[in-house]
Motif scaffolding. Structure first.
Motif, short mmCIF file in Angstrom:
data_model
loop_
_atom_site.label_atom_id
_atom_site.label_comp_id
_atom_site.label_asym_id
_atom_site.label_seq_id
_atom_site.Cartn_x
_atom_site.Cartn_y
_atom_site.Cartn_z
N VAL A 146 -2.56 -81.65 61.70
CA VAL A 146 -3.63 -80.98 62.28
C VAL A 146 -2.61 -81.16 63.81
O VAL A 146 -2.57 -80.99 64.20
CB VAL A 146 -5.12 -81.71 62.01
CG1 VAL A 146 -5.30 -81.80 60.44
CG2 VAL A 146 -5.42 -83.20 62.54
N VAL A 147 -4.03 -79.63 64.27
CA VAL A 147 -3.82 -79.74 66.14
C VAL A 147 -4.93 -80.22 66.24
O VAL A 147 -6.42 -79.30 65.90
CB VAL A 147 -3.02 -78.04 65.92
CG1 VAL A 147 -3.45 -78.16 67.16
CG2 VAL A 147 -2.21 -77.54 65.65
N ALA A 148 -4.94 -80.46 67.84
CA ALA A 148 -6.42 -80.95 67.96
C ALA A 148 -6.04 -80.76 69.63
O ALA A 148 -4.97 -80.48 70.09
CB ALA A 148 -6.14 -82.71 68.68
N ASN A 149 -6.55 -80.46 70.39
CA ASN A 149 -6.85 -80.48 72.50
C ASN A 149 -6.54 -81.92 72.57
O ASN A 149 -7.33 -82.52 72.02
CB ASN A 149 -8.08 -79.69 72.81
CG ASN A 149 -8.93 -79.99 72.83
OD1 ASN A 149 -9.67 -80.92 72.92
ND2 ASN A 149 -10.18 -79.19 72.19
N GLU A 150 -6.24 -82.21 74.05
CA GLU A 150 -6.88 -83.29 74.36
C GLU A 150 -8.17 -84.33 74.48
O GLU A 150 -8.63 -85.55 74.86
CB GLU A 150 -6.13 -83.15 75.75
CG GLU A 150 -7.21 -82.93 76.73
CD GLU A 150 -6.55 -82.21 78.14
OE1 GLU A 150 -6.89 -81.89 79.20
OE2 GLU A 150 -4.95 -81.72 78.42
N GLY A 151 -9.10 -83.42 74.84
CA GLY A 151 -9.95 -84.00 74.22
C GLY A 151 -10.96 -84.49 73.21
O GLY A 151 -12.19 -84.97 73.06
N GLN A 152 -10.15 -84.37 71.82
CA GLN A 152 -9.91 -84.29 70.45
C GLN A 152 -9.59 -85.72 70.27
O GLN A 152 -10.05 -85.97 69.43
CB GLN A 152 -10.40 -83.50 69.50
CG GLN A 152 -11.27 -82.23 69.73
CD GLN A 152 -10.36 -80.83 68.89
OE1 GLN A 152 -9.38 -80.24 69.36
NE2 GLN A 152 -11.32 -80.27 68.51
N LEU A 153 -8.45 -86.27 70.92
CA LEU A 153 -7.58 -87.60 69.79
C LEU A 153 -8.06 -88.64 70.14
O LEU A 153 -8.18 -89.28 68.59
CB LEU A 153 -5.86 -87.23 71.50
CG LEU A 153 -5.45 -86.87 71.15
CD1 LEU A 153 -4.16 -86.97 72.52
CD2 LEU A 153 -4.59 -85.88 70.00
N GLU A 154 -8.86 -88.36 70.95
CA GLU A 154 -9.47 -90.62 70.40
C GLU A 154 -10.65 -90.12 69.04
O GLU A 154 -10.79 -91.48 68.52
CB GLU A 154 -9.94 -90.95 71.82
CG GLU A 154 -9.08 -91.65 72.93
CD GLU A 154 -10.02 -91.81 73.97
OE1 GLU A 154 -10.06 -93.55 73.95
OE2 GLU A 154 -9.98 -91.18 75.19
N ASP A 155 -11.54 -88.63 69.86
CA ASP A 155 -12.71 -89.28 68.26
C ASP A 155 -12.20 -89.12 67.27
O ASP A 155 -12.25 -89.40 65.79
CB ASP A 155 -13.29 -88.14 68.90
CG ASP A 155 -14.83 -87.82 67.64
OD1 ASP A 155 -15.44 -88.90 67.92
OD2 ASP A 155 -14.17 -86.71 67.22
N PHE A 156 -10.46 -88.01 66.91
CA PHE A 156 -10.34 -87.63 65.88
C PHE A 156 -10.02 -89.56 65.39
O PHE A 156 -9.32 -89.76 64.06
CB PHE A 156 -9.11 -86.47 65.51
CG PHE A 156 -8.17 -86.78 64.18
CD1 PHE A 156 -8.50 -86.22 63.66
CD2 PHE A 156 -7.07 -87.40 64.18
CE1 PHE A 156 -7.88 -86.07 62.40
CE2 PHE A 156 -6.18 -87.31 62.93
CZ PHE A 156 -6.84 -86.56 62.04
N PHE A 157 -9.74 -90.15 65.61
CA PHE A 157 -8.68 -91.21 65.37
C PHE A 157 -9.68 -92.01 65.03
O PHE A 157 -8.82 -93.32 64.21
CB PHE A 157 -7.58 -92.38 66.50
CG PHE A 157 -6.29 -91.44 66.30
CD1 PHE A 157 -5.10 -91.50 65.10
CD2 PHE A 157 -5.93 -90.33 67.00
CE1 PHE A 157 -3.84 -91.36 64.94
CE2 PHE A 157 -4.49 -89.95 67.15
CZ PHE A 157 -3.30 -89.88 65.59
N SER A 158 -10.88 -92.44 65.74
CA SER A 158 -11.55 -93.68 65.85
C SER A 158 -13.00 -93.22 64.11
O SER A 158 -12.78 -93.74 63.80
CB SER A 158 -12.74 -93.03 66.60
OG SER A 158 -13.82 -91.89 66.70
N GLN A 159 -11.99 -92.27 63.82
CA GLN A 159 -12.78 -91.43 62.01
C GLN A 159 -11.76 -91.68 60.91
O GLN A 159 -12.11 -91.41 60.15
CB GLN A 159 -13.62 -89.91 62.04
CG GLN A 159 -14.15 -90.37 63.11
CD GLN A 159 -14.59 -88.32 63.03
OE1 GLN A 159 -14.88 -88.15 62.13
NE2 GLN A 159 -15.45 -87.43 64.00
#
Length: 182
Positions: free
Chosen positions: A167-180
Motif C-alpha cells: 500500500v502507499v502512504a503519505n508521510e502523515g499516515q505512516l505512524e497511524d497505519f502501523f498503529s492499526q
C-alpha cells in the motif's frame, strides 16, 4: 526475528522531481545529515511478544540502530518540516515476505544510456523474483497521489499482507497505519 511482523518501507519522490529528502543519513555532508535520495528502503519490525514499539532498521541512518518508529519518523522523515511541493514524498509499505518473493532487479537503473555503470554494483547476484521476473523496480517506484490510501482500515491492512506492491502512504499516515496493525 521469527514470528515478528516485518515490513519494508520504500520511500519515493513524486514523478516531477526524482529526489526525496531524508535527514540523519550517513552519506550526507550537510548539516542535519540531510540528503536527497532517488529512493530509500528501510525495514520496520514489531515483535509479536510483549508490548514493544515498532522499530526501524536503516543501514544508512546516523540515528540509533534500531530506532523506534516514532523517533525515526520525526527525525528522519520530518513530516512537520514544510517541503516544496516537488519534494512531496510517498511511502510504499510492503510485507517483507511478499517483497522477498516478488521483487526483482537486474540493476539496469544503475547504468547510463550507453550501458556503463554509474556506481559500483553490489557484490551479490542480481535479484530474481519467484515468478522469474528479472526487473520490476519500476513497478515499486511508480507512485502518484492517487495511489495514496484514503484510510488505514481493515482492507488496507489486508492489502499490505496480500498485494505484491503493498500500500502507499503519505508521510502523515505512516505512524497511524502501523498503529492499526494487530
Amino acid at each position: 526475528m521469527r514470528g515478528d511482523l516485518i515490513f519494508l518501507l520504500l520511500s519515493f519522490p513524486t514523478r516531477r522531481n526524482r529526489h526525496t529528502p531524508l535527514w540523519h543519513q550517513k552519506a550526507s555532508k550537510r548539516a542535519g545529515g540531510v540528503i536527497l535520495w532517488d529512493y530509500h528502503v528501510i525495514c520496520i519490525q514489531k515483535r509479536r511478544k510483549g508490548d514493544t514499539p515498532w522499530l526501524v532498521w536503516d543501514l544508512d541512518s546516523s540515528l540509533p540502530f534500531p530506532s523506534p518508529l516514532t523517533s525515526y519518523v520525526s527525525e528522519t522523515i520530518r513530516p512537520s518540516f514544510e517541503l516544496f511541493s516537488e519534494y512531496q514524498r510517498f511511502f510504499r509499505i510492503v510485507h517483507a515476505p511478499m517483497f522477498l518473493r516478488c521483487f526483482a532487479s537486474d540493476r539496469r537503473h544503475m547504468k547510463d544510456s550507453v550501458g556503463n555503470w554509474t556506481a559500483e554494483p553490489p557484490a551479490y547476484e542480481p535479484i530474481i523474483a519467484e515468478d522469474g521476473a528479472v526487473h520490476n523496480l519500476n513497478e515499486y517506484n511508480e507512485i502518484c497521489a492517487a495511489d495514496v490510501m484514503t484510510n488505514a482500515g481493515s482492507d488496507l491492512i489486508n492489502a499490505v499482507f496480500t498485494q505484491k506492491l503493498g500500500v502507499v502512504a503519505n508521510e502523515g499516515q505512516l505512524e497511524d497505519f502501523f498503529s492499526q496493525i494487530p
